[in-house]
Design a protein around this motif. Structure first.
Motif, short mmCIF file in Angstrom:
data_model
loop_
_atom_site.label_atom_id
_atom_site.label_comp_id
_atom_site.label_asym_id
_atom_site.label_seq_id
_atom_site.Cartn_x
_atom_site.Cartn_y
_atom_site.Cartn_z
N GLY A 14 79.56 29.28 51.25
CA GLY A 14 79.51 28.05 50.46
C GLY A 14 79.40 28.25 48.96
N LYS A 15 79.62 29.47 48.47
CA LYS A 15 79.54 29.71 47.02
C LYS A 15 80.49 28.79 46.25
N THR A 16 81.75 28.83 46.66
CA THR A 16 82.77 28.10 45.92
C THR A 16 82.56 26.59 46.04
N THR A 17 82.21 26.14 47.24
CA THR A 17 81.99 24.71 47.46
C THR A 17 80.84 24.22 46.60
N LEU A 38 85.86 34.13 39.39
CA LEU A 38 86.01 35.58 39.35
C LEU A 38 86.40 36.17 40.70
N ASP A 39 86.75 35.31 41.64
CA ASP A 39 87.09 35.81 42.98
C ASP A 39 88.61 35.90 43.11
N PRO A 40 89.14 37.09 43.46
CA PRO A 40 90.60 37.20 43.61
C PRO A 40 91.16 36.27 44.70
N ALA A 42 90.52 33.24 44.72
CA ALA A 42 90.83 32.08 43.89
C ALA A 42 90.60 30.73 44.58
N SER A 43 89.64 30.66 45.49
CA SER A 43 89.39 29.38 46.18
C SER A 43 88.93 28.30 45.22
N LEU A 44 88.14 28.68 44.22
CA LEU A 44 87.68 27.66 43.26
C LEU A 44 88.89 27.10 42.51
N ILE A 157 79.60 30.48 37.19
CA ILE A 157 80.50 31.59 37.48
C ILE A 157 80.55 31.80 39.00
N ASP A 158 81.72 31.62 39.58
CA ASP A 158 81.88 31.81 41.02
C ASP A 158 82.29 33.26 41.27
N CYS A 159 81.43 34.00 41.95
CA CYS A 159 81.64 35.46 42.10
C CYS A 159 82.34 35.80 43.41
MG LIG Z 1 84.35 31.65 47.31
#
Ligand SMILES: [Mg+2]
Ligand SMILES: Nc1ncnc2c1ncn2[C@@H]1O[C@H](COP(=O)(O)OP(=O)(O)O)[C@@H](O)[C@H]1O
Length: 313
Positions: A14-17, A38-40, A42-44, A157-159
């Motif tokens: 649930g980081k991105t959400t 910052l996640d490849p 790219a869900s965000l 920052i979404d990691c």
């Molecule tokens: Mg994510």
């Protein structure tokens, strides 16, 4: 400008959400919020842009990958602002209050950047080579310093789901870490592991800072502050988290990190249903009252914990 990195070893917690919903809600209340993906995976990015929009307008020259690639040695810090995009759908839903939501999009090949940065560090062992240590780990902090402090009230920052170079760079750039987790055994183990790795990284970083205090006098000591663990995808029965989840929630409270009182329920229809709308659930008009209240309580607690008195901070 407060900077919060959203981290967890695990994917799918649930980081991105949380990043998207907390960011959008705070922007709705009139704040200027910047999100950095910052996640490849790219869900965000893909929660605010359709893939074809990303490919046509962002992929070639307006993602965090190109920002990293604009670096030329240690003497020149490329500004981040040309890489900030304004996702249209979400912004048209929030601008009435003077707020705004910016996004530095990610790129599916961000992994290449990570490999190059790791190579520049020269291996994982601190005693091997520390020549480029701060050149690498200070990059994001230096990039954020290219903004005027009043440009944004909050940076999220979404990691990526690991503790690699890019996540550590985010740790070195943030004021607080937010740790989403599911109340299950693997997540709880993952949090313990994360806390250990965080402490070890801070120790290493501070040791190099001491060793290089003549060359890098401006580097501040790293003392990562955990804003809190937030449980997501919680299943309820009779108003309480189900019995199978309770021990994991209790266990987290015995770890060396605060736990949010607010939790986010599992709601497949609403969270999965938000995919493809470019609008986080929290801004959706058809969100049920219970879920809306829950997200509102969470954002209030988030604001309290970062030291902002309330939504009007
Ligand atoms: Mg994510
Ligand atoms: N509270 C929730 N209830 C149900 N599904 C959720 C919830 N939060 C997130 N999800 C879904 O779970 C998946 C993983 O969530 P995501 O935020 O992408 O996790 P992470 O960024 O940690 O990998 C996504 O498909 C998302 O829509």
């Amino acid at each position: 400008m407060k900077v919060v990195a959203v981290v967890n070893y695990k994917g799918g917690v649930g980081k991105t959400t949380l990043t998207a919903n907390i960011g959008a809600d705070i922007a709705r209340w009139g704040k200027r919020v910047l999100m950095i993906d910052l996640d490849p995976q790219a869900s965000l990015t893909f929660s605010f842009y359709r893939p074809e929009e990303w490919r046509a307008n962002l992929a070639d020259d307006r993602t965090v990958k190109e920002w990293f690639e604009a670096w030329r040695g240690e003497s020149y810090v490329p500004h981040l602002s040309p890489f900030v995009t304004t996702p249209p759908v979400v912004n048209s839903a929030i601008t009435h209050n003077g707020g705004g939501l910016g996004l530095v999009a990610s790129h599916l090949s961000l992994g290449d950047v990570e490999m190059n940065l790791a190579a520049r560090l020269g291996g994982a062992q601190v005693h091997r080579s520390t020549r480029y240590y701060f050149d690498v780990y200070q990059r994001l902090a230096a990039g954020l310093a290219t903004f005027h402090p009043h440009d944004y009230d909050l940076v999220l920052i979404d990691c990526p789901p690991n503790f690699g170079v890019i996540t550590r760079m985010a740790v070195a750039a943030c004021d607080f870490l937010l740790v989403p987790a599911r109340p299950d055994e693997l997540s709880t183990l993952g949090i313990e592991h994360l806390l250990t790795r965080l402490r070890r990284f801070a120790w290493e970083y501070n040791r190099v800072a001491d060793m290089q205090s003549d060359r890098h006098p401006g580097v501040k000591r790293l003392d990562p502050q955990i804003l809190g663990i937030v449980f997501t995808m919680v299943q309820y029965y009779g108003g309480q988290p189900i019995t199978a989840m309770q021990p994991h929630i209790e266990l987290a409270k015995s770890l060396d990190a605060p736990v949010f009182d607010a939790m986010v329920r599992e709601s497949n229809s609403y969270f999965a249903g938000a995919a493809g709308t470019q609008l986080p659930v929290v801004l959706s008009e058809r969100i049920p009252r219970g879920l809306a209240l829950e997200l509102r309580t969470l954002v209030d607690e988030f604001l309290r914990r970062i030291g902002a008195a309330n939504r009007g901070y």
